[in-house]
Design a protein around this motif. Structure first.
Motif, PDB file in Angstrom:
ATOM      1  N   SER A   9     -19.585  27.446  13.722  1.00  0.00           N
ATOM      2  CA  SER A   9     -19.046  27.261  14.886  1.00  0.00           C
ATOM      3  C   SER A   9     -19.525  28.477  15.989  1.00  0.00           C
ATOM      4  O   SER A   9     -20.036  27.875  17.167  1.00  0.00           O
ATOM      5  CB  SER A   9     -17.628  27.334  14.994  1.00  0.00           C
ATOM      6  OG  SER A   9     -17.187  26.256  14.211  1.00  0.00           O
ATOM      7  N   MET A  10     -19.432  29.537  15.678  1.00  0.00           N
ATOM      8  CA  MET A  10     -20.096  30.601  16.582  1.00  0.00           C
ATOM      9  C   MET A  10     -21.553  30.317  17.133  1.00  0.00           C
ATOM     10  O   MET A  10     -21.764  30.368  17.947  1.00  0.00           O
ATOM     11  CB  MET A  10     -19.676  32.194  16.207  1.00  0.00           C
ATOM     12  CG  MET A  10     -20.092  33.164  17.160  1.00  0.00           C
ATOM     13  SD  MET A  10     -19.352  34.711  16.620  1.00  0.00           S
ATOM     14  CE  MET A  10     -20.838  35.176  15.643  1.00  0.00           C
ATOM     15  N   PRO A  11     -22.397  30.444  15.855  1.00  0.00           N
ATOM     16  CA  PRO A  11     -23.864  30.182  16.487  1.00  0.00           C
ATOM     17  C   PRO A  11     -24.122  29.023  17.216  1.00  0.00           C
ATOM     18  O   PRO A  11     -24.807  28.853  17.861  1.00  0.00           O
ATOM     19  CB  PRO A  11     -24.412  30.021  14.867  1.00  0.00           C
ATOM     20  CG  PRO A  11     -23.579  30.819  14.070  1.00  0.00           C
ATOM     21  CD  PRO A  11     -22.296  30.278  14.395  1.00  0.00           C
ATOM     22  N   LEU A  12     -23.509  27.731  16.955  1.00  0.00           N
ATOM     23  CA  LEU A  12     -23.472  26.556  17.529  1.00  0.00           C
ATOM     24  C   LEU A  12     -23.212  26.817  19.252  1.00  0.00           C
ATOM     25  O   LEU A  12     -23.669  26.248  20.113  1.00  0.00           O
ATOM     26  CB  LEU A  12     -22.800  25.531  17.031  1.00  0.00           C
ATOM     27  CG  LEU A  12     -23.421  24.673  15.631  1.00  0.00           C
ATOM     28  CD1 LEU A  12     -22.513  23.836  15.075  1.00  0.00           C
ATOM     29  CD2 LEU A  12     -24.779  24.044  15.945  1.00  0.00           C
TER      30      LEU A  12
ATOM     31  N   ALA B  41     -22.209  12.414  11.167  1.00  0.00           N
ATOM     32  CA  ALA B  41     -21.418  13.890  10.842  1.00  0.00           C
ATOM     33  C   ALA B  41     -22.057  14.809  11.739  1.00  0.00           C
ATOM     34  O   ALA B  41     -21.311  15.640  12.233  1.00  0.00           O
ATOM     35  CB  ALA B  41     -20.952  14.135   9.456  1.00  0.00           C
ATOM     36  N   ILE B  42     -23.247  15.231  11.422  1.00  0.00           N
ATOM     37  CA  ILE B  42     -23.995  16.384  12.050  1.00  0.00           C
ATOM     38  C   ILE B  42     -23.898  16.102  13.569  1.00  0.00           C
ATOM     39  O   ILE B  42     -23.609  17.177  14.397  1.00  0.00           O
ATOM     40  CB  ILE B  42     -25.500  16.133  11.416  1.00  0.00           C
ATOM     41  CG1 ILE B  42     -25.178  17.103  10.004  1.00  0.00           C
ATOM     42  CG2 ILE B  42     -26.240  17.383  12.416  1.00  0.00           C
ATOM     43  CD1 ILE B  42     -26.610  16.838   9.152  1.00  0.00           C
ATOM     44  N   LEU B  43     -24.232  14.950  14.031  1.00  0.00           N
ATOM     45  CA  LEU B  43     -24.133  14.624  15.637  1.00  0.00           C
ATOM     46  C   LEU B  43     -22.966  15.064  15.898  1.00  0.00           C
ATOM     47  O   LEU B  43     -22.751  15.457  17.291  1.00  0.00           O
ATOM     48  CB  LEU B  43     -24.786  13.202  15.753  1.00  0.00           C
ATOM     49  CG  LEU B  43     -26.302  13.107  15.393  1.00  0.00           C
ATOM     50  CD1 LEU B  43     -26.352  11.737  15.686  1.00  0.00           C
ATOM     51  CD2 LEU B  43     -27.127  13.819  16.539  1.00  0.00           C
ATOM     52  N   LEU B  44     -22.006  14.589  15.300  1.00  0.00           N
ATOM     53  CA  LEU B  44     -20.480  14.651  15.588  1.00  0.00           C
ATOM     54  C   LEU B  44     -20.137  16.235  15.916  1.00  0.00           C
ATOM     55  O   LEU B  44     -19.512  16.600  16.818  1.00  0.00           O
ATOM     56  CB  LEU B  44     -19.592  13.927  14.580  1.00  0.00           C
ATOM     57  CG  LEU B  44     -18.143  13.853  15.122  1.00  0.00           C
ATOM     58  CD1 LEU B  44     -18.017  12.812  16.526  1.00  0.00           C
ATOM     59  CD2 LEU B  44     -17.113  13.214  14.068  1.00  0.00           C
ATOM     60  N   VAL B  45     -20.595  16.913  14.841  1.00  0.00           N
ATOM     61  CA  VAL B  45     -20.247  18.073  14.741  1.00  0.00           C
ATOM     62  C   VAL B  45     -20.859  19.060  16.051  1.00  0.00           C
ATOM     63  O   VAL B  45     -20.497  19.741  16.776  1.00  0.00           O
ATOM     64  CB  VAL B  45     -20.853  19.171  13.297  1.00  0.00           C
ATOM     65  CG1 VAL B  45     -20.594  20.690  13.610  1.00  0.00           C
ATOM     66  CG2 VAL B  45     -19.823  18.673  12.296  1.00  0.00           C
ATOM     67  N   ILE B  46     -22.162  18.653  16.390  1.00  0.00           N
ATOM     68  CA  ILE B  46     -22.717  19.117  17.348  1.00  0.00           C
ATOM     69  C   ILE B  46     -22.595  18.842  18.632  1.00  0.00           C
ATOM     70  O   ILE B  46     -22.158  19.875  19.523  1.00  0.00           O
ATOM     71  CB  ILE B  46     -24.367  18.727  17.217  1.00  0.00           C
ATOM     72  CG1 ILE B  46     -25.080  19.410  16.125  1.00  0.00           C
ATOM     73  CG2 ILE B  46     -25.098  18.823  18.576  1.00  0.00           C
ATOM     74  CD1 ILE B  46     -26.565  18.779  15.832  1.00  0.00           C
ATOM     75  N   ALA B  47     -22.170  17.425  18.805  1.00  0.00           N
ATOM     76  CA  ALA B  47     -21.336  17.055  19.903  1.00  0.00           C
ATOM     77  C   ALA B  47     -20.228  17.665  20.350  1.00  0.00           C
ATOM     78  O   ALA B  47     -19.557  17.984  21.455  1.00  0.00           O
ATOM     79  CB  ALA B  47     -21.053  15.481  19.795  1.00  0.00           C
TER      80      ALA B  47
ATOM     81  N   VAL C 176     -26.961   4.560   3.324  1.00  0.00           N
ATOM     82  CA  VAL C 176     -25.537   4.678   4.056  1.00  0.00           C
ATOM     83  C   VAL C 176     -25.038   6.127   4.044  1.00  0.00           C
ATOM     84  O   VAL C 176     -24.516   6.675   5.140  1.00  0.00           O
ATOM     85  CB  VAL C 176     -24.619   3.910   3.327  1.00  0.00           C
ATOM     86  CG1 VAL C 176     -23.189   4.275   3.487  1.00  0.00           C
ATOM     87  CG2 VAL C 176     -24.890   2.128   3.366  1.00  0.00           C
ATOM     88  N   ILE C 177     -25.366   6.792   2.946  1.00  0.00           N
ATOM     89  CA  ILE C 177     -24.904   8.092   2.786  1.00  0.00           C
ATOM     90  C   ILE C 177     -25.672   8.837   3.868  1.00  0.00           C
ATOM     91  O   ILE C 177     -25.076   9.748   4.712  1.00  0.00           O
ATOM     92  CB  ILE C 177     -25.214   8.843   1.480  1.00  0.00           C
ATOM     93  CG1 ILE C 177     -24.213   8.120   0.435  1.00  0.00           C
ATOM     94  CG2 ILE C 177     -25.024  10.294   1.441  1.00  0.00           C
ATOM     95  CD1 ILE C 177     -24.646   8.293  -0.891  1.00  0.00           C
ATOM     96  N   SER C 178     -27.015   8.579   3.996  1.00  0.00           N
ATOM     97  CA  SER C 178     -27.817   9.630   5.056  1.00  0.00           C
ATOM     98  C   SER C 178     -27.280   9.253   6.103  1.00  0.00           C
ATOM     99  O   SER C 178     -27.278  10.196   7.028  1.00  0.00           O
ATOM    100  CB  SER C 178     -29.496   9.038   5.072  1.00  0.00           C
ATOM    101  OG  SER C 178     -29.739   9.332   3.556  1.00  0.00           O
ATOM    102  N   SER C 179     -26.989   8.006   6.711  1.00  0.00           N
ATOM    103  CA  SER C 179     -26.529   7.523   7.883  1.00  0.00           C
ATOM    104  C   SER C 179     -25.165   8.457   8.314  1.00  0.00           C
ATOM    105  O   SER C 179     -24.936   8.757   9.509  1.00  0.00           O
ATOM    106  CB  SER C 179     -26.263   6.088   8.125  1.00  0.00           C
ATOM    107  OG  SER C 179     -27.528   5.216   7.966  1.00  0.00           O
TER     108      SER C 179
END
Length: 341
Positions: A236-239, A47-53, A39-42
């Motif tokens: 944010s800037m690098p992404l 969260a990472i995918l959300l930040v990237i998106a 669950v924690i990994s998911s």
């Protein structure tokens, strides 16, 4: 009654078959631990995918800014006769659409307007129609056109000046084929930065007027993003920097902004910039202006001036300074300045 001989057998049977709960409890704990880790990994992956998106969406918004449609035309706005024109960019990758306003009397002098990011050829807060009308009175032909990111007919992403410079070069070549012997580029914001990049690639530009010059680099771009979304600089800037090429096909390394900052141009340049410009730092404009060696080059640094609002706040002085510079470029002395007033 149990005998002494039976006791070891009973003890052995207790070891071999303890109560079922003692066997199942460690297994349940391990299973719960694995579920918790999953669950924690998911959640972390989501969260990472959300930040990237999210940062991908920000990059997309930068590549495709909202630009309002054209609201008028030179005839409706200022009773100026004009022609709809279109031509391919110098790269051949995009198309350019605009208005060509011929001078009342035949003229070999032409102003090419280079509008800013997030605007179209009208750029109402400058305002462009007022300047076009003035220049028509001063016997200039005028070309106004849309960069690809502002075009409603052939929309393309904003590239920080890479493809825009090719579109501007095409506009310059177009007016040259119309008989222009003197070509002045009048740029605003990123349109001014684009003019500086285009001027590295042609000798057809005879002079430039640059208002609130913006040169795209990661720090300046991120500072502008923060006007709309308060993001931390890292990550944010690098992404955003990494994702922009996905939408624009252009990386910061492909822009000629570093070369611009190191070039003394052969043509005269008049730079206008405000000290309170929160989109394009005044220090950059001052540094570019300081490099220029042409005797007609100059600068107007406006105390308290804000981005692209110099005309609105100081209309009379703005026109006087622009007309004075053009009269020097033309060698017409005070005659043009008197007409402008």
């Amino acid at each position: 009654m149990l005998t002494t001989a039976a006791a070891p057998q009973i003890q052995d049977s207790l070891h071999l078959a303890p109560p079922g709960g003692l066997l199942r409890e460690p297994t349940r704990q391990r299973r719960n631990k694995h579920i918790l880790i999953a669950v924690i990994s998911s959640v972390l992956v989501f969260a990472i995918l959300l930040v990237i998106a999210f940062h991908g969406f920000v990059a997309w918004m930068l590549a495709y800014p909202f630009v309002p449609p054209l609201s008028s035309n030179p005839m409706e706005a200022k009773n100026l006769a004009y022609e709809d024109v279109n031509f391919p960019s110098a790269s051949g990758l995009t198309s350019v659409h605009g208005w060509y306003i011929p001078a009342a009397a035949q003229s070999s002098r032409t102003i090419v307007f280079s509008h800013g990011y997030g605007a179209n050829r009208e750029e109402t807060w400058v305002p462009m129609y007022e300047l076009a009308n003035l220049l028509n009175r001063l016997d200039y032909n005028v070309l106004l056109f849309d960069y690809g990111y502002a075009s409603k007919l052939d929309r393309t992403p904003a590239t920080g000046g890479r493809e825009e410079a090719q579109q501007l070069l095409a506009a310059i070549n177009y007016v040259h084929t119309q008989g222009a012997e003197q070509i002045v580029v009048w740029g605003f914001s990123m349109g001014a930065g684009t003019a500086l990049q285009a001027a590295l690639q042609t000798d057809l530009i005879d002079a430039m007027i640059l208002d609130s010059t913006f040169l795209a680099d990661p720090d300046t771009l991120f500072a502008n993003v923060k006007h709309f979304v308060n993001l931390p600089k890292y990550p944010s800037m690098p992404l955003i920097k990494a994702m922009l090429p996905l939408w624009t096909g252009t990386s910061f390394g492909e822009l000629q902004t570093d070369q611009v900052r190191q070039t003394a141009y052969t043509m005269p340049i008049y730079m206008m910039h405000g000290t309170e410009d929160d989109k394009a730092p005044v220090q950059m404009a001052e540094a570019v202006a300081a490099l220029q060696t042409h005797p007609l080059s100059g600068e107007w640094i406006v105390p308290g001036g804000r981005h692209e609002l110099l005309f609105q706040v100081h209309p009379k002085e703005y026109i006087q300074r622009a007309a004075a510079f053009l009269s020097q470029v033309n060698g017409t002395g005070d005659a043009m300045l008197a007409t402008a007033q």
